[in-house]
Design a protein around this motif. Structure first.
Motif, PDB file in Angstrom:
ATOM      1  N   PRO A   1       0.811  -1.215   0.000  1.00 30.96           N
ATOM      2  CA  PRO A   1       0.000   0.000   0.000  1.00 30.96           C
ATOM      3  C   PRO A   1       0.850   1.274   0.000  1.00 30.96           C
ATOM      4  O   PRO A   1       2.008   1.269   0.443  1.00 30.96           O
ATOM      5  N   ASP A   2       0.235   2.356  -0.445  1.00 25.63           N
ATOM      6  CA  ASP A   2       0.914   3.655  -0.482  1.00 25.63           C
ATOM      7  C   ASP A   2       1.483   4.001   0.883  1.00 25.63           C
ATOM      8  O   ASP A   2       0.806   3.858   1.906  1.00 25.63           O
ATOM      9  N   GLY A   3       2.709   4.468   0.864  1.00 26.01           N
ATOM     10  CA  GLY A   3       3.352   4.927   2.095  1.00 26.01           C
ATOM     11  C   GLY A   3       4.126   3.836   2.818  1.00 26.01           C
ATOM     12  O   GLY A   3       4.991   4.127   3.644  1.00 26.01           O
ATOM     13  N   PHE A   4       3.828   2.562   2.524  1.00 25.49           N
ATOM     14  CA  PHE A   4       4.505   1.479   3.252  1.00 25.49           C
ATOM     15  C   PHE A   4       6.000   1.455   2.934  1.00 25.49           C
ATOM     16  O   PHE A   4       6.819   1.168   3.813  1.00 25.49           O
ATOM     17  N   ILE A   5       6.355   1.708   1.680  1.00 24.42           N
ATOM     18  CA  ILE A   5       7.783   1.658   1.321  1.00 24.42           C
ATOM     19  C   ILE A   5       8.543   2.719   2.123  1.00 24.42           C
ATOM     20  O   ILE A   5       9.586   2.435   2.723  1.00 24.42           O
ATOM     21  N   GLU A   6       7.982   3.913   2.163  1.00 25.13           N
ATOM     22  CA  GLU A   6       8.659   5.007   2.879  1.00 25.13           C
ATOM     23  C   GLU A   6       8.701   4.720   4.387  1.00 25.13           C
ATOM     24  O   GLU A   6       9.692   5.018   5.051  1.00 25.13           O
ATOM     25  N   ALA A   7       7.617   4.173   4.911  1.00 23.16           N
ATOM     26  CA  ALA A   7       7.586   3.888   6.352  1.00 23.16           C
ATOM     27  C   ALA A   7       8.592   2.791   6.701  1.00 23.16           C
ATOM     28  O   ALA A   7       9.254   2.843   7.745  1.00 23.16           O
ATOM     29  N   TYR A   8       8.717   1.812   5.808  1.00 25.66           N
ATOM     30  CA  TYR A   8       9.716   0.762   6.053  1.00 25.66           C
ATOM     31  C   TYR A   8      11.118   1.358   5.944  1.00 25.66           C
ATOM     32  O   TYR A   8      12.015   1.027   6.728  1.00 25.66           O
ATOM     33  N   GLN A   9      11.273   2.250   4.987  1.00 20.64           N
ATOM     34  CA  GLN A   9      12.571   2.901   4.790  1.00 20.64           C
ATOM     35  C   GLN A   9      12.975   3.686   6.033  1.00 20.64           C
ATOM     36  O   GLN A   9      14.126   3.641   6.465  1.00 20.64           O
ATOM     37  N   ALA A  10      12.022   4.377   6.617  1.00 19.83           N
ATOM     38  CA  ALA A  10      12.309   5.156   7.834  1.00 19.83           C
ATOM     39  C   ALA A  10      12.772   4.229   8.956  1.00 19.83           C
ATOM     40  O   ALA A  10      13.669   4.567   9.741  1.00 19.83           O
ATOM     41  N   TYR A  11      12.165   3.066   9.003  1.00 21.65           N
ATOM     42  CA  TYR A  11      12.526   2.060  10.004  1.00 21.65           C
ATOM     43  C   TYR A  11      13.959   1.563   9.776  1.00 21.65           C
ATOM     44  O   TYR A  11      14.773   1.471  10.695  1.00 21.65           O
ATOM     45  N   VAL A  12      14.276   1.295   8.520  1.00 19.67           N
ATOM     46  CA  VAL A  12      15.620   0.810   8.187  1.00 19.67           C
ATOM     47  C   VAL A  12      16.647   1.895   8.476  1.00 19.67           C
ATOM     48  O   VAL A  12      17.684   1.646   9.101  1.00 19.67           O
ATOM     49  N   GLU A  13      16.351   3.102   8.036  1.00 20.44           N
ATOM     50  CA  GLU A  13      17.317   4.186   8.212  1.00 20.44           C
ATOM     51  C   GLU A  13      17.538   4.530   9.675  1.00 20.44           C
ATOM     52  O   GLU A  13      18.619   4.954  10.061  1.00 20.44           O
ATOM     53  N   GLY A  14      16.513   4.308  10.487  1.00 25.03           N
ATOM     54  CA  GLY A  14      16.673   4.554  11.917  1.00 25.03           C
ATOM     55  C   GLY A  14      17.461   3.457  12.611  1.00 25.03           C
ATOM     56  O   GLY A  14      17.727   3.548  13.812  1.00 25.03           O
ATOM     57  N   GLY A  15      17.829   2.413  11.874  1.00 20.60           N
ATOM     58  CA  GLY A  15      18.613   1.330  12.472  1.00 20.60           C
ATOM     59  C   GLY A  15      17.788   0.397  13.341  1.00 20.60           C
ATOM     60  O   GLY A  15      18.329  -0.389  14.125  1.00 20.60           O
ATOM     61  N   TRP A  16      16.464   0.439  13.206  1.00 20.10           N
ATOM     62  CA  TRP A  16      15.609  -0.350  14.087  1.00 20.10           C
ATOM     63  C   TRP A  16      15.665  -1.832  13.823  1.00 20.10           C
ATOM     64  O   TRP A  16      15.378  -2.633  14.717  1.00 20.10           O
ATOM     65  N   ASN A  17      16.037  -2.210  12.598  1.00 16.15           N
ATOM     66  CA  ASN A  17      15.982  -3.643  12.294  1.00 16.15           C
ATOM     67  C   ASN A  17      16.993  -4.441  13.090  1.00 16.15           C
ATOM     68  O   ASN A  17      16.794  -5.623  13.333  1.00 16.15           O
ATOM     69  N   GLY A  18      18.074  -3.781  13.509  1.00 15.20           N
ATOM     70  CA  GLY A  18      19.143  -4.525  14.172  1.00 15.20           C
ATOM     71  C   GLY A  18      19.176  -4.365  15.679  1.00 15.20           C
ATOM     72  O   GLY A  18      20.103  -4.849  16.327  1.00 15.20           O
ATOM     73  N   ILE A  19      18.149  -3.748  16.266  1.00 16.45           N
ATOM     74  CA  ILE A  19      18.325  -3.436  17.692  1.00 16.45           C
ATOM     75  C   ILE A  19      18.462  -4.676  18.569  1.00 16.45           C
ATOM     76  O   ILE A  19      19.201  -4.663  19.535  1.00 16.45           O
ATOM     77  N   GLY A  20      17.783  -5.755  18.199  1.00 19.74           N
ATOM     78  CA  GLY A  20      17.880  -6.951  19.029  1.00 19.74           C
ATOM     79  C   GLY A  20      18.916  -7.943  18.525  1.00 19.74           C
ATOM     80  O   GLY A  20      19.110  -9.002  19.122  1.00 19.74           O
ATOM     81  N   VAL A  21      19.573  -7.610  17.428  1.00 16.48           N
ATOM     82  CA  VAL A  21      20.560  -8.529  16.848  1.00 16.48           C
ATOM     83  C   VAL A  21      21.914  -8.268  17.501  1.00 16.48           C
ATOM     84  O   VAL A  21      22.266  -7.115  17.764  1.00 16.48           O
ATOM     85  N   SER A  22      22.653  -9.350  17.739  1.00 18.43           N
ATOM     86  CA  SER A  22      23.914  -9.194  18.469  1.00 18.43           C
ATOM     87  C   SER A  22      24.894  -8.321  17.687  1.00 18.43           C
ATOM     88  O   SER A  22      24.858  -8.254  16.459  1.00 18.43           O
ATOM     89  N   GLU A  23      25.765  -7.685  18.438  1.00 19.18           N
ATOM     90  CA  GLU A  23      26.739  -6.799  17.795  1.00 19.18           C
ATOM     91  C   GLU A  23      27.655  -7.575  16.858  1.00 19.18           C
ATOM     92  O   GLU A  23      28.066  -7.060  15.821  1.00 19.18           O
TER      93      GLU A  23
END
Lengths: 603, 603
Positions: free
Chosen positions: B75-97
């Protein structure tokens, strides 16, 4: 979607063995012989299964459409299916012969209603609303109104609607603002209505020649609140003196709702009086509109309960068909091993039996209630009529609220039985959940039903009518305890009856408190209704177990009785305990709710 | 739709006062200072509330579309919202260093996940599936696979999918038929896959550069059943040696499903190998595909439970906002009289408090479980790690199944609070119910969770890990009994603990029977999980009551603690009794289910 097969065997069991033809032998029902009733059920089953049910999924997908002129088209096939219903004379089966109906007992009419709703709930709503209009006119209309409108309504060639809700007036109808102004003296005996009504079921459609709107409105200079509200009849097309259809009235469908379910049923916003004012005729007395509306509300509520049971039945059939067909996993070795259908896994069986047993129980209670309505209208003795009316009035909020809450749970369990398939719309299980979800909301929310029971119905007679029912529950418990192999069911039922008695005592004591009574009723209403629903349904299944045992002892080999005993066992020993927990909820008191400030809990 | 406000205050209460920063002080979490955690929660709340939540309703209305070439648009806006999530570094917060993530504790990652799912469950599914792929590769991938794929997955620029289900292989994955044929010797170290997978969440979409499919398939000459199944990595675009994207692989989206809810999440049927065969790489050992998949399944299940809680929270907020705003009816005189919002009626308050209290309880239990996962991975002592792992494994099926079952009920109650408005799609309450309904089905149906708990998890250690938890429940009950004004809560909790102990004894005794054990586990699994869920949630709310009381005794004036005490009171005295009824259900035995033949009950 799995075809729908009306559960005729179970209707016959309830009518013939649980109610022992009770209603059928009342004065006025002389023609309702067991043979006739059986034929009616079989014919209704055909209409439901062959004509209405096949349109359920397509009606959901297509939905209704509103044209720019405010006309509304129902889904393909609905007009013809409704026509078949009208031509078969089904609309009048429960209407008295004096009004042009067949005058069959309510227990039979309710059985037929359940079939039609199980087949196609969206379409079933159309005659359900018409039935309300018939009741309103029959009880409160003038002779002229009855002569002009009733024959067409009873035939079903015209349909009826109930116009209560406005944006600011939902559960609290005292806030109705729609205005009805009497026309100048000498110009006729009518009013001009203006205002907007929302959530009008089948408010506009193309399946009948005319639509008769029953509308709550306020006359000029009427007092504030309930006593200023009157009931009006507003025909879509005015009816000329010779009975032919005349001018189009000033009422239009402003929009139709986009809803979670029942897509085949047009839910309309109706605008009255956008031009000259909609012509309407006063029904009954001025200022008594709410009373008149509530006369028929009781029966409409019973019908919504029955509707829930219809959808629950269809959800059962859908889930059973899938579970018996879907091969996945293996049977344990001691039951033969090998690949098996999922219906062989006990965890799936628990879901299936829970669905089936609860549906059986809800049906038995709803038909018991219908039989009380029959007795209340037809018994020879006034005392008998009054006692039955009192029981019916206590039972109706239970049938409405409990059946519909359970129907949502049963339909949701039906989705679960299908696993991933259940979430895919094409499977059909999800539609049943979406459709079922409206029933706890409309015709008085289930919260309103609970207040009706715990407040008005129990407080006014000090719990006498319910107490009489509990006495019967205890009698059934004793009979079960005395029967071989049914004693555990009897003990369970007796414990349930004791819980209901204790909860009733709390409700009567705290509910009658001059100051805090209203809060106590609000606080305990919902858990109390749930407890009552569980116990009364369990009572009916206890009676079912006794009847099934008697039939087997008399030599019947019909496997139906074994299934009935299984349903009864599940209801009494595995479902009733959940209801009994509501006693503890009530005994926890109301302080936590009084102290609770929702605003403080907002994030 | 009411805006979403992440319940940061409650996350902080659980993390700081219930878990007493337990996870945050473990080795490896040195950088997760309370200040940092607070900042992370606040930032996540902004992303969830400002960016993701506003797209929830529009995403539902628009849904996903599949082009004729098999491409899928979200849907419209989902790509940008996912992008904001990726750019904020949120995908890796629970992943080990070590894998390129931030290595924050699971309790923090879970809190963030709940916010994102509460804001937009459809979009939240995309990273949820990626997290599974990260786990699978991190645990079982070769060094080369990790180097090639993990950095992009951890960033979120590539997403992952789980390809398990086939039409004949749902709960029983031993029936997987997708084939993986090794390429001829010397041509490379890959396989060619062919077959069809269904219900693949985010299986095809346009929100990321590449999609990595993890696929269960069967190699030639592999044995029948589970041991013939291996795990393969099948990228949508093959990755060249320099890491750039190469050829399009032979995997296409054949269709997307038309579902009850989560319309913004593309659920795909994927065809592998319609042409040359999809190139796939073996992950881990041949024949151990199911084991490898189940390594990550535990955590994925925890995430689904958390997802349910997110939707429940949003349903609460929606219902509270409506009930506080909607004026209807009057307050009783002793509480001031006059027109009032429906939130002033105790029957509505019961619904609101029930929603809020259960959501609080589910969250506390899910985060307790997350803390056990943190301890299991990071504690210095092996014994401590093992004990925490054992607890987490017992808790995970409870968190998954109980939270999602409750989420459906809470969302349904949210619809009910809205009355007629609840059934109108534009209101938004119905979407939450439709979305929530998938969670009890996917990632192992809740029936499968119950079997996992009652079978594998409890039988293998004779109930030891659960017994340890019950000991803690009893300790909390004693502490409540000793605290002023909390004794009734303590008594209720002690009674719940006794019921769970008794039910556990039945399950262990009958479940270990050589012949009938498997049936007993099937029969009791679902009521047992429900009982355990109620008792464990009540335990957490008992702990909450103690913590809130301590804070008030220490002089805090924060009204939050009063609301927490109200939630705790409701959970222990008005909700726990419903769960306790499941003991009676279990003690009713399994004979009725064994005897039940669903075929005989068909109409």
């Amino acid at each position: 979607m799995t075809p729908y097969a009306a559960p005729v065997r179970d209707f016959r069991f309830v009518l013939e063995e649980l109610l022992e033809h009770g209603s059928l032998t009342l004065p006025g029902f002389e023609e309702a012989s067991p043979d006739l009733v059986e034929a009616v059920l079989e014919e209704a089953a055909k209409l439901a299964g062959d004509v209405w049910a096949p349109l359920n999924a397509s009606g959901d997908r297509q939905g209704c459409t509103r044209g720019q002129d405010g006309s509304v088209s129902v889904p393909d096939g609905f007009i013809e299916a409704y026509q078949a219903y009208v031509e078969g004379g089904w609309n009048g089966i429960g209407v008295s012969e004096a009004l042009g109906g067949q005058g069959l007992p309510e227990v039979v009419a309710s059985s037929v209603q359940e079939m039609l709703h199980g087949a196609n709930m969206s379409l079933g709503l159309c005659p359900m609303l018409t039935a309300g209009a018939i009741e309103a006119l029959a009880h409160h209309g003038s002779e002229e109104q009855k002569a002009t409108y009733l024959p067409k309504l009873v035939e079903g060639t015209w349909t009826g609607t109930m116009n209560l809700t406005e944006p600011q007036a939902g559960s609290d109808l005292s806030k109705v603002r729609t205005r009805a102004v009497p026309c100048p003296k000498g110009e006729g005996d009518y009013y001009r209505l203006s205002g907007q009504k929302i959530y009008i079921t089948w408010g506009e459609h193309d399946a009948a020649e005319n639509i008769l709107h029953l509308v709550l409105a306020r006359t000029p200079d009427a007092p504030e609140g309930n006593k200023g509200i009157s009931l009006f009849l507003v025909p879509k097309y005015l009816v000329d003196d010779d009975g032919s259809l005349g001018e189009r009235n000033d009422v239009t469908c402003a929009s139709i709702e986009h809803k979670l379910g029942i897509h085949g049923s047009p839910t309309c916003t109706l605008s009255f009086g956008e031009n000259a004012g909609a012509i309407g005729y006063l029904v009954g007395e001025q200022g008594r509109g709410l009373n008149h509306m509530f006369t028929m509300m009781n029966e409409a509520r019973h019908k919504v309960g029955v509707q829930g049971i219809g959808v629950a039945e269809r959800a059962c059939q859908h889930a059973f068909a899938y579970a018996l067909d879907r091969v996945q996993g293996r049977r344990p070795p001691h039951r033969g091993g090998g690949e098996c259908a999922i219906s062989d896994h006990l965890d799936v069986r628990r879901m299936l039996l829970s669905m089936r047993a609860r549906t059986d129980a809800l049906r038995a209670l709803a038909l018991y209630c219908a039989a009380q309505l029959d007795v209340a209208r037809h018994a020879a003795e006034e005392g008998e009529r009054e006692a039955a009316q009192a029981r019916a009035e206590v039972l109706i909020p239970v049938v409405k609220a409990f059946s519909t809450d359970q129907a949502v749970e049963i339909a949701s369990l039906g989705v679960q039985v299908h696993g991933g398939m259940g979430f895919i719309e094409e499977t059909g299980a999800a539609q049943l959940l979406r459709d079922a979800r409206i029933a706890p909301i409309y015709e008085g929310t289930n919260g309103i039903q609970a207040l009706d029971l715990a407040g008005r119905k129990l407080q006014r007679d000090g719990g006498r009518a319910l107490g009489g029912l509990i006495d019967e529950v205890e009698g059934t418990a004793r009979a079960l305890c005395a029967a071989p192999r049914l004693a555990p069911l009897g003990e369970a039922l007796a414990a349930g009856a004791a819980d209901l008695t204790a909860a009733l005592a709390v409700l009567l004591e705290q509910g009658s408190d001059h100051e805090r009574g209203p809060d106590a009723i609000q606080a305990y209403a919902t858990p109390f209704l749930s407890l009552a629903g569980h116990v009364l349904c369990a009572w009916q299944m206890g009676r079912s177990a006794l009847a099934a045992t008697a039939a087997r002892q008399a030599g019947s080999q019909d496997p139906f009785y074994a299934t009935k005993l299984q349903s009864a066992d599940f209801v009494l020993r595995q479902w009733l305990p959940e209801g009994r927990a509501q006693r503890a909820v009530i005994e926890a008191g109301m302080e936590s709710l009084v102290a609770f400030e929702p605003g403080a809990h907002q994030v």
